[in-house]
Motif scaffolding. Structure first.
Motif, PDB file in Angstrom:
ATOM      1  N   ALA A   1       0.853  -1.183   0.000  1.00  0.00           N
ATOM      2  CA  ALA A   1       0.000   0.000   0.000  1.00  0.00           C
ATOM      3  C   ALA A   1       0.885   1.228   0.000  1.00  0.00           C
ATOM      4  O   ALA A   1       1.968   1.227   0.594  1.00  0.00           O
TER       5      ALA A   1
ATOM      6  N   SER B   1      -4.927   5.507   1.270  1.00  0.00           N
ATOM      7  CA  SER B   1      -3.975   4.478   0.872  1.00  0.00           C
ATOM      8  C   SER B   1      -4.515   3.791  -0.363  1.00  0.00           C
ATOM      9  O   SER B   1      -5.718   3.576  -0.479  1.00  0.00           O
TER      10      SER B   1
ATOM     11  N   TRP C   1      -4.175   0.238  -1.997  1.00  0.00           N
ATOM     12  CA  TRP C   1      -3.743  -1.116  -1.669  1.00  0.00           C
ATOM     13  C   TRP C   1      -3.731  -1.975  -2.914  1.00  0.00           C
ATOM     14  O   TRP C   1      -4.708  -1.998  -3.667  1.00  0.00           O
TER      15      TRP C   1
ATOM     16  N   THR D   1      -2.987  -6.021  -4.101  1.00  0.00           N
ATOM     17  CA  THR D   1      -2.750  -7.398  -3.712  1.00  0.00           C
ATOM     18  C   THR D   1      -2.572  -8.198  -4.992  1.00  0.00           C
ATOM     19  O   THR D   1      -3.408  -8.118  -5.896  1.00  0.00           O
TER      20      THR D   1
END
Length: 141
Positions: free
Chosen positions: A85, A134, A136, A138
């Motif tokens: 992040a 933020s 993020w 993944t």
């Protein structure tokens, strides 16, 4: 920021001044942390992940400073994914979308294209006080 990554067993947090040198330091730290956690630089996810990270840090420096004097990067790895992040203290929350005629490639469109191509996810999370956010990412391993 910790709620999303809490199930992942390995985590590192790096806070840097919002300056161009942060891009290189964020990438080098990612490479080192991922390698220490068993995700080697040759892994097919690492190269695109570093490009995504570079784009996000660049955007924070370019668009969030000031009011954000710092950029914070959280790195994490689990058994089947890596996540990171980029956080800044600018209240604007960008919309994450892939490239279209109205939204040409570059910046966040590149981030979304790479993330999607890898089968990953991207989300923007605002700070509780609405004065920062933020982004993020993944990515599956």
């Amino acid at each position: 920021m910790n709620a999303l990554l809490s199930p992942l067993p390995r985590r590192h947090v790096l806070t840097l001044p919002a300056a161009p040198s942060a891009i290189r330091l964020a990438r080098e730290t990612a490479e080192q942390a991922f390698a220490e956690w068993g995700v080697q630089p040759q892994h097919p996810t690492v190269g695109p992940a570093l490009l995504i990270l570079s784009e996000l840090v660049t955007n924070s420096i370019r668009h969030a400073a000031p009011p954000s004097a710092h950029v914070t990067v959280v790195y994490s790895v689990g058994p089947d994914c890596l996540a990171f992040a980029v956080h800044d203290r600018h209240p604007y929350r960008p919309v994450l979308r892939t490239a279209t005629a109205e939204n040409p490639t570059g910046g966040l469109a590149t981030v979304m294209e790479l993330t999607t191509d890898l089968g990953g996810t991207a989300v923007v999370r605002g700070d509780c006080d609405e004065q920062g956010k933020s982004i993020w990412i993944t990515l599956p391993l």
